[in-house]
Scaffold this motif. Structure first.
Motif, PDB file in Angstrom:
ATOM      1  N   LYS A   8       0.816  -1.216   0.000  1.00 54.28           N
ATOM      2  CA  LYS A   8       0.000   0.000   0.000  1.00 54.28           C
ATOM      3  C   LYS A   8       0.853   1.271   0.000  1.00 54.28           C
ATOM      4  CE  LYS A   8      -3.998  -2.138   0.321  1.00 54.28           C
ATOM      5  NZ  LYS A   8      -5.014  -2.049  -0.772  1.00 54.28           N
ATOM      6  N   LYS A   9       0.329   2.301  -0.653  1.00 53.51           N
ATOM      7  CA  LYS A   9       1.023   3.591  -0.728  1.00 53.51           C
ATOM      8  C   LYS A   9       1.365   4.141   0.655  1.00 53.51           C
ATOM      9  CE  LYS A   9      -1.598   4.914  -4.854  1.00 53.51           C
ATOM     10  NZ  LYS A   9      -2.676   5.778  -5.372  1.00 53.51           N
ATOM     11  N   ALA A  10       0.421   4.027   1.567  1.00 56.38           N
ATOM     12  CA  ALA A  10       0.585   4.637   2.887  1.00 56.38           C
ATOM     13  C   ALA A  10       1.814   4.103   3.631  1.00 56.38           C
ATOM     14  CB  ALA A  10      -0.675   4.404   3.721  1.00 56.38           C
ATOM     15  N   ASP A  11       2.259   2.921   3.276  1.00 55.64           N
ATOM     16  CA  ASP A  11       3.397   2.312   3.964  1.00 55.64           C
ATOM     17  C   ASP A  11       4.746   2.698   3.345  1.00 55.64           C
ATOM     18  OD1 ASP A  11       1.728   0.917   5.756  1.00 55.64           O
ATOM     19  OD2 ASP A  11       1.402  -0.668   4.281  1.00 55.64           O
ATOM     20  N   PHE A  12       4.720   3.374   2.204  1.00 55.02           N
ATOM     21  CA  PHE A  12       5.971   3.646   1.494  1.00 55.02           C
ATOM     22  C   PHE A  12       6.186   5.120   1.161  1.00 55.02           C
ATOM     23  CE2 PHE A  12       5.060  -0.786   0.759  1.00 55.02           C
ATOM     24  CZ  PHE A  12       6.296  -1.400   0.872  1.00 55.02           C
ATOM     25  N   PHE A  13       5.105   5.918   1.138  1.00 55.37           N
ATOM     26  CA  PHE A  13       5.222   7.337   0.811  1.00 55.37           C
ATOM     27  C   PHE A  13       5.004   8.165   2.073  1.00 55.37           C
ATOM     28  CE2 PHE A  13       4.218   5.237  -3.133  1.00 55.37           C
ATOM     29  CZ  PHE A  13       4.967   5.917  -4.086  1.00 55.37           C
ATOM     30  N   VAL A  14       5.829   9.205   2.261  1.00 58.43           N
ATOM     31  CA  VAL A  14       5.767   9.979   3.498  1.00 58.43           C
ATOM     32  C   VAL A  14       4.527  10.859   3.579  1.00 58.43           C
ATOM     33  CG1 VAL A  14       8.265   9.966   3.792  1.00 58.43           C
ATOM     34  CG2 VAL A  14       7.198  11.829   2.497  1.00 58.43           C
ATOM     35  N   SER A  15       3.899  11.135   2.433  1.00 60.23           N
ATOM     36  CA  SER A  15       2.683  11.942   2.444  1.00 60.23           C
ATOM     37  C   SER A  15       1.831  11.595   1.224  1.00 60.23           C
ATOM     38  CB  SER A  15       3.014  13.438   2.426  1.00 60.23           C
ATOM     39  OG  SER A  15       3.488  13.831   1.146  1.00 60.23           O
ATOM     40  N   GLU A 134      16.711  10.171  -3.985  1.00 65.11           N
ATOM     41  CA  GLU A 134      16.516   9.617  -2.640  1.00 65.11           C
ATOM     42  C   GLU A 134      16.632  10.707  -1.582  1.00 65.11           C
ATOM     43  OE1 GLU A 134      17.910   5.592  -0.287  1.00 65.11           O
ATOM     44  OE2 GLU A 134      19.275   6.486  -1.746  1.00 65.11           O
ATOM     45  N   HIS A 135      17.545  11.638  -1.774  1.00 65.44           N
ATOM     46  CA  HIS A 135      17.754  12.731  -0.823  1.00 65.44           C
ATOM     47  C   HIS A 135      16.589  13.718  -0.840  1.00 65.44           C
ATOM     48  CE1 HIS A 135      19.871  15.785   1.499  1.00 65.44           C
ATOM     49  NE2 HIS A 135      19.597  16.664   0.549  1.00 65.44           N
ATOM     50  N   GLU A 136      16.077  14.018  -2.033  1.00 67.94           N
ATOM     51  CA  GLU A 136      15.070  15.073  -2.177  1.00 67.94           C
ATOM     52  C   GLU A 136      13.651  14.586  -1.921  1.00 67.94           C
ATOM     53  OE1 GLU A 136      14.805  19.000  -2.352  1.00 67.94           O
ATOM     54  OE2 GLU A 136      16.657  17.993  -2.965  1.00 67.94           O
ATOM     55  N   SER A 137      13.383  13.324  -2.233  1.00 70.17           N
ATOM     56  CA  SER A 137      11.990  12.849  -2.240  1.00 70.17           C
ATOM     57  C   SER A 137      11.359  12.768  -0.850  1.00 70.17           C
ATOM     58  CB  SER A 137      11.915  11.471  -2.912  1.00 70.17           C
ATOM     59  OG  SER A 137      12.678  10.517  -2.198  1.00 70.17           O
ATOM     60  N   VAL A 138      12.160  12.756   0.195  1.00 69.49           N
ATOM     61  CA  VAL A 138      11.593  12.655   1.545  1.00 69.49           C
ATOM     62  C   VAL A 138      11.221  14.011   2.129  1.00 69.49           C
ATOM     63  CG1 VAL A 138      12.785  10.504   2.068  1.00 69.49           C
ATOM     64  CG2 VAL A 138      13.928  12.670   2.543  1.00 69.49           C
ATOM     65  N   LYS A 139      11.535  15.099   1.414  1.00 71.30           N
ATOM     66  CA  LYS A 139      11.229  16.431   1.917  1.00 71.30           C
ATOM     67  C   LYS A 139       9.794  16.814   1.529  1.00 71.30           C
ATOM     68  CE  LYS A 139      16.055  17.926   1.409  1.00 71.30           C
ATOM     69  NZ  LYS A 139      16.969  18.913   0.777  1.00 71.30           N
TER      70      LYS A 139
END
Length: 282
Positions: A8-15, A134-139
C-alpha cells in the motif's frame, strides 16, 4: 486464484502528495508474490536472483531493468547477494506536463520481453540521479516535491536513452564489454556460445572477462547462460504445447535427457512435473 500480498502507498510514501520514493534493497531478500497500488522501476546493481513477473521467471543480475505496473504480480526467489533499487511512483500524482504514458508504459509494450538492460554508461548516470532523488523525495515542501518529480523525469529519460533488450540485433548503445557480453548471451539461448571467439572478436582477455563477470553477477558466464535457458524452458513448458524434446532444442540443449537432468537440478522438478503443476492450476 492464489492470494497474494498487496503493498500500500501509505506504507511507502511519506505523504499523500509525494509522487516518487526510493526504496533501496541492500540486499534484496526472498520476497513472496505481491502487487501494489503504485508502480515501480526496478534497477539491479549487483548479485543475482530469480525474479518471477506475472508467472514468468527471469534470472536477473547487474544492469537489468524492469517497469512494474500496479497490477503486475512479482516475487523474488533464489537470491544471491542481490542489490537493487525500487523507484516507486504514483502516476496520478505526477504534475509535469509530459507524456508519462509514453515514457513509462510504452516501455512494456515495445518488446515481448518486459526486461530491459542498461548500458554501463546508463547505469552510472541513473545511479547519480537516484542518489539525488533519494535525498530530495523525503522532503515535504512544495519546491522539493517539484524537484523530486523533475529528477524522476530525468531518470526516466536516461533509462529510455540507454536501455536495450538483449535479443535486439543492434545490441547496446555502449562499447562496454559487459554490455556486449550480455547482449551476446541473450542472443544465444538456442545456439552454442563461444566465449573464446567472443573474446577474440572484442580483443579482451578471457580470464579477465570471466573474473569480472563473476564479480559483477555472482555467477560464472556458463551458469548465467544456463539460468537464462532454464527460465525460457519454464515459460515454454507452462505456456506452450511443445514437446519436451523440442523445448530442449529451443533452449540450447542438444540432448533432451541432459536437458531434463539440468532442469531437475535447477528447479527441483522434472520438465513434465513442472508442466503438470501448472496444468492442474489452470
Amino acid at each position: 486464484m492464489t492470494n497474494h500480498l498487496v503493498l500500500k502507498k501509505a506504507d511507502f510514501f511519506v505523504s499523500a502528495a509525494q509522487p516518487v520514493a526510493v526504496a533501496d534493497r541492500y540486499p534484496q531478500n526472498v520476497f513472496a508474490e505481491h502487487t501494489h497500488d503504485f508502480c515501480e522501476l526496478v534497477l539491479v546493481w549487483r548479485g543475482n536472483g530469480l525474479h518471477v513477473l506475472n508467472d514468468r521467471p527471469y534470472r536477473i543480475t547487474c544492469g537489468d531493468l524492469f517497469y512494474i505496473r500496479a497490477e503486475d504480480r512479482h516475487s523474488y526467489e533464489s537470491v544471491n547477494g542481490l542489490v537493487l533499487h525500487n523507484i516507486i511512483y504514483c502516476p496520478e500524482r505526477l504534475k509535469i506536463n509530459v507524456d508519462w504514458d509514453d515514457l513509462l508504459h510504452s516501455a512494456r509494450d515495445a518488446g515481448k520481453d518486459p526486461r530491459w538492460r542498461l548500458s554501463s554508461q546508463g547505469m552510472a548516470q541513473a545511479r547519480q540521479l537516484i542518489v539525488q532523488l533519494e535525498h530530495e523525495s523525503v522532503k515535504p515542501d512544495a519546491l522539493s516535491l517539484c524537484l523530486t518529480e523533475s529528477l524522476f523525469l530525468q531518470l526516466c529519460i536516461t533509462l529510455r536513452r540507454h536501455r536495450y533488450q538483449t535479443q535486439d540485433a543492434a545490441g547496446p548503445d555502449s562499447s562496454e564489454i559487459l554490455d556486449l557480453l550480455m547482449a551476446a548471451l541473450g542472443q544465444s539461448l538456442d545456439t552454442p556460445f563461444e566465449l573464446t571467439q567472443f573474446c577474440h572478436q572484442h580483443q579482451v582477455a578471457e580470464r579477465h572477462l570471466r573474473q569480472f563477470f563473476r564479480q559483477q553477477t555472482g555467477m560464472s558466464i556458463s551458469q548465467y547462460l544456463r539460468q537464462l535457458r532454464i527460465c525460457q524452458a519454464q515459460d515454454l513448458l507452462r505456456n506452450s504445447e511443445l514437446l519436451v524434446g523440442n523445448i530442449a532444442t529451443r533452449c540450447g540443449f542438444e540432448d533432451s535427457n541432459y536437458f531434463s537432468v539440468v532442469f531437475t537440478k535447477e528447479t527441483g522438478m522434472t520438465p513434465r512435473m513442472w508442466r503438470q503443476r501448472y496444468a492442474v492450476e489452470v
